[in-house]
Scaffold this active site. Structure first.
Site, PDB file in Angstrom:
ATOM      1  N   GLU A   7       0.874  -1.170   0.000  1.00  0.00           N
ATOM      2  CA  GLU A   7       0.000   0.000   0.000  1.00  0.00           C
ATOM      3  C   GLU A   7       0.903   1.209   0.000  1.00  0.00           C
ATOM      4  O   GLU A   7       1.807   1.318   0.832  1.00  0.00           O
ATOM      5  CB  GLU A   7      -0.861   0.033   1.270  1.00  0.00           C
ATOM      6  CG  GLU A   7      -2.007  -0.941   1.258  1.00  0.00           C
ATOM      7  CD  GLU A   7      -2.807  -0.873   2.559  1.00  0.00           C
ATOM      8  OE1 GLU A   7      -3.592  -1.794   2.789  1.00  0.00           O
ATOM      9  OE2 GLU A   7      -2.626   0.091   3.339  1.00  0.00           O
TER      10      GLU A   7
ATOM     11  N   ASP B 136      -5.495   9.829  10.016  1.00  0.00           N
ATOM     12  CA  ASP B 136      -4.162   9.347  10.346  1.00  0.00           C
ATOM     13  C   ASP B 136      -3.603   9.960  11.613  1.00  0.00           C
ATOM     14  O   ASP B 136      -3.844  11.126  11.923  1.00  0.00           O
ATOM     15  CB  ASP B 136      -3.207   9.622   9.177  1.00  0.00           C
ATOM     16  CG  ASP B 136      -3.449   8.664   8.023  1.00  0.00           C
ATOM     17  OD1 ASP B 136      -3.385   7.447   8.275  1.00  0.00           O
ATOM     18  OD2 ASP B 136      -3.736   9.131   6.908  1.00  0.00           O
TER      19      ASP B 136
END
Lengths: 278, 405
Positions: A50, A61
């Site tokens: 990824e 995040d």
């Protein structure tokens, strides 16, 4: 249409083991080092890569991945350069699946149709876009499917049985189960809870289910991988990368190895796990 | 841009939260179920007369509504044109229009059984309003505020803490309102089971832009009635400042279908539109951030750019999606005022009317100084005086003494 993702998971199933999925940020800490890192990942045991697309405002995040994105942006990383990175990687590796992960705005600004053509040509196999739930499938998910890219959806602890069919409807490649309610790199994933959740998702789909968020150590990775078709590690790799940088945030001779060594250790953990029962 | 005019400007959004191409629900899957719950809870509350009745009670006796519509006689004389009325939202409890929306959302949170409230704040006015109502209803309150804003809006930080809220200075990104919103979203994703996110403006994922607009529309609805009482007719123009745009949307929305009413939104032009500024419509283009598609300040790669405004409350690189739509269909005219123009207006209103405005509505006053002289004396102009300037007194004092710029 079969993508490298479909092929890879079919191979792993035959081999009877789970996938080790690694997340790194494109262009972190600079484009040249980043290319060396992603080249080293499959050699160190990563089955799927990824690749984060840097964004100024990564709302899901934690601090480590936020900082990784900002490091990449600071050295001039753009979506176009992320595609270039994948194109360069593909010269030596035409088998390891690459999934771009990030937020919608840079793709929207690039232009969805143009992006899909360029991404496919660069050798990208799938997309994970955090801020595109099924309610916004017209934006990118449906066009991506048409263009032959997997659109990999996140399922979370708040995605209940009633909602799961909607989440899974246009998902392909694999399902990414977010093990915690929270941001990347926060709480540790609990293997028992994950096991129940994966079983629940499997009742609704035949797709492989990979689990991420909160997996940091080889032991962790082994425990999670024994309950799922794959374990995703991101923040721990990015922390290893960051710890190898010099005071100015630049790559050192240790940087590529730091990521590769942790990848190898985590891969051992995943490979020690038995494939989850189908 | 050639877009067909709708039959009504007040019927949006559609069931997916779109105003034209703007709005939507661009959020992480973790939040989606809660956003759908919120939409259901809001629809049920709107249909429940008890909800409105309870809210009206608090609006009257706790907030102090209706807020007056005041004829600014000396400002009118000074500018020598339109007859200027100020909608006195700065007289509300907590000192700004923000409380109208917070009251509505806190009552929704209570209906949904949420005990923990989070909010983002720029100038601190939304944070103070949220901290106030959390104190009133005994709810836990956590406010995210950019570290830069914590510095320049100290009086509001102290107020929030006195009211029992926890203020988290946000040190990521540009350390202003956009980063506070990112951090609030991160908290929400983490604590989604017990937490209600009280968004302060007409932005974010559907249904927030709609419900915030609805709770703020009391401003325009009162103005309509009050203007009828004093002048016997509709106003001719409306002016309000815009960061996210909640005070503006609250004033504008009830008048959108009154075609004789000219409407002006005023963005923050900071150092000027060719330099650092916060005017998303004048200097931005459509993109996706914080749950909605709207005009945003960004670079060629879609990376969000730093906004700048002297006013912490306008220092945001986006704008509510309904404003983006009203801009594209041409119903509202979006103008902008620089830091210097806002400072001049701040001083003028203080000296002429004895009202120290917040730096945010000082931007609206700055454009009134341009618009009013060009209009006849029987032209009725309403300005939303969305907040009072107490919080800005230390900062403006320093600027005027030449200490900071």
């Amino acid at each position: 249409m079969t993508t490298r993702i479909d092929t890879r998971f079919a191979e792993l199933k035959k081999a009877g083991r789970s996938a080790f999925v690694t997340f790194v940020m494109a262009g972190d800490p600079d484009p040249a080092t980043s290319l060396e890192i992603i080249k080293a990942l499959p050699k160190s045991g990563a089955d799927v890569i990824e690749l984060g697309m840097p964004f100024t405002d990564p709302m899901a995040d934690g601090p480590s991945i936020q900082a990784a994105g900002l490091r990449a942006l600071k050295v001039g990383m753009t979506l176009r350069k992320t595609l270039d990175l994948v194109r360069d990687f593909r010269r030596d590796d035409n088998a390891t699946p690459i999934v771009l992960m990030g937020y919608y705005n840079p793709i929207y600004i690039y232009g969805v149709d143009k992006f899909l053509v360029d991404a496919k040509a660069a050798g990208i196999d799938g997309l994970i876009i955090v801020d595109l739930p099924p309610e916004e499938d017209d934006e990118l998910c449906l066009p991506a499917m048409k263009a032959g890219l997997n659109f990999i959806r996140l399922a979370t602890p708040t995605t209940d049985d009633k909602r799961l069919p909607a989440v899974l409807a246009n998902t392909s490649g694999f399902v990414y189960y977010v093990a915690i309610t929270g941001i990347t790199g926060a709480a540790a994933a609990d293997a028992t809870a994950v096991s129940g959740a994966v079983a629940r998702i499997k009742r609704h789909t035949k797709l492989p289910v990979c689990v991420g968020f909160g997996i940091r150590t080889p032991e962790n990775a082994q425990a999670i991988a024994s309950h799922a078709n794959g374990a995703v590690v991101g923040t721990a790799l990015i922390d290893a990368l960051k710890n190898s940088l010099d005071a100015g945030g630049r790559a050192t001779a240790k940087t590529v190895n730091a990521v590769a060594e942790l990848t190898a250790a985590l891969a051992q953990g995943v490979k020690g796990a038995k494939q989850a029962a189908e | 841009m050639n877009i067909a005019k709708p039959n009504s400007y007040r019927s949006g959004p559609d069931e997916r939260g779109h105003f034209g191409i703007f709005g939507g629900r661009f959020v992480a899957e973790t939040l989606m179920p809660l956003i759908l719950d919120l939409e259901k809870a809001y629809t049920a509350a709107k249909a429940d007369p008890a909800f409105q009745a309870e809210m009206n009670g608090y609006l009257k006796n706790y907030v102090g509504r209706p807020s007056p519509l005041y004829f600014a006689e000396r400002l009118t004389e000074h500018l020598g044109g339109a007859k200027i009325y100020l909608k006195r939202e700065e007289l509300n409890h907590t000192g700004s229009h923000k409380v109208n929306n917070v009251l509505g959302q806190i009552m929704l949170a209570r209906r949904m059984g949420k005990k923990r409230i989070i909010a983002e704040t720029g100038a601190g006015q939304h944070g103070v309003a949220t901290a106030t109502l959390c104190a009133r209803f005994g709810l836990e309150c956590v406010v995210y505020m950019g570290a830069v804003d914590v510095e320049r809006q100290q009086p509001n930080v102290i107020r929030m803490e006195m009211l029992g809220a926890t203020v988290h200075p946000v040190r990521s990104g540009t350390r202003t309102l956009k980063d506070a919103m990112n951090e609030a979203l991160r908290d929400w994703v983490t604590n989604v089971h017990n937490t209600f996110y009280c968004i302060g403006t007409v932005a974010g994922p559907h249904p927030y832009p709609t419900l915030v607009r609805d709770f703020q529309s009391i401003i325009g609805n009162e103005t309509k009635v009050q203007m009828q009482e004093v002048e016997g007719r509709l106003p001719d123009s409306l002016v309000a400042c815009i960061g996210g745009g909640s005070n503006a949307m609250g004033l504008f929305h009830p008048f959108l279908d009154d075609s004789t009413v000219e409407i002006f939104g005023v963005e923050a032009a900071g150092h000027g539109l060719t330099q650092l500024h916060a005017a998303s419509i004048a200097g931005g283009r459509p993109g996706v951030l914080h749950g909605n598609r709207t005009y945003l300040l960004m670079d060629a790669d879609g990376q969000i750019q730093d906004a700048h405004s002297i006013s912490a409350g306008l220092d945001y690189p986006g704008i509510g999606p309904e404003h983006s739509w009203l801009h594209e269909i041409g119903r509202v005219n979006y103008l902008s005022a620089t830091d210097d123009e806002a400072l001049a207006a701040f001083q003028l209103l203080s000296k002429l009317e004895g009202i120290i405005p917040a730096l945010e509505p000082a931007h609206a006053i700055a454009k009134v100084m341009e618009l009013a002289p060009k209009r006849p004396r029987d032209h009725l102009m309403v300005v939303n005086l969305s907040g009072r300037g107490d919080k800005d007194v230390p900062q403006v004092g320093d600027i005027l003494k030449g200490k900071t710029k």
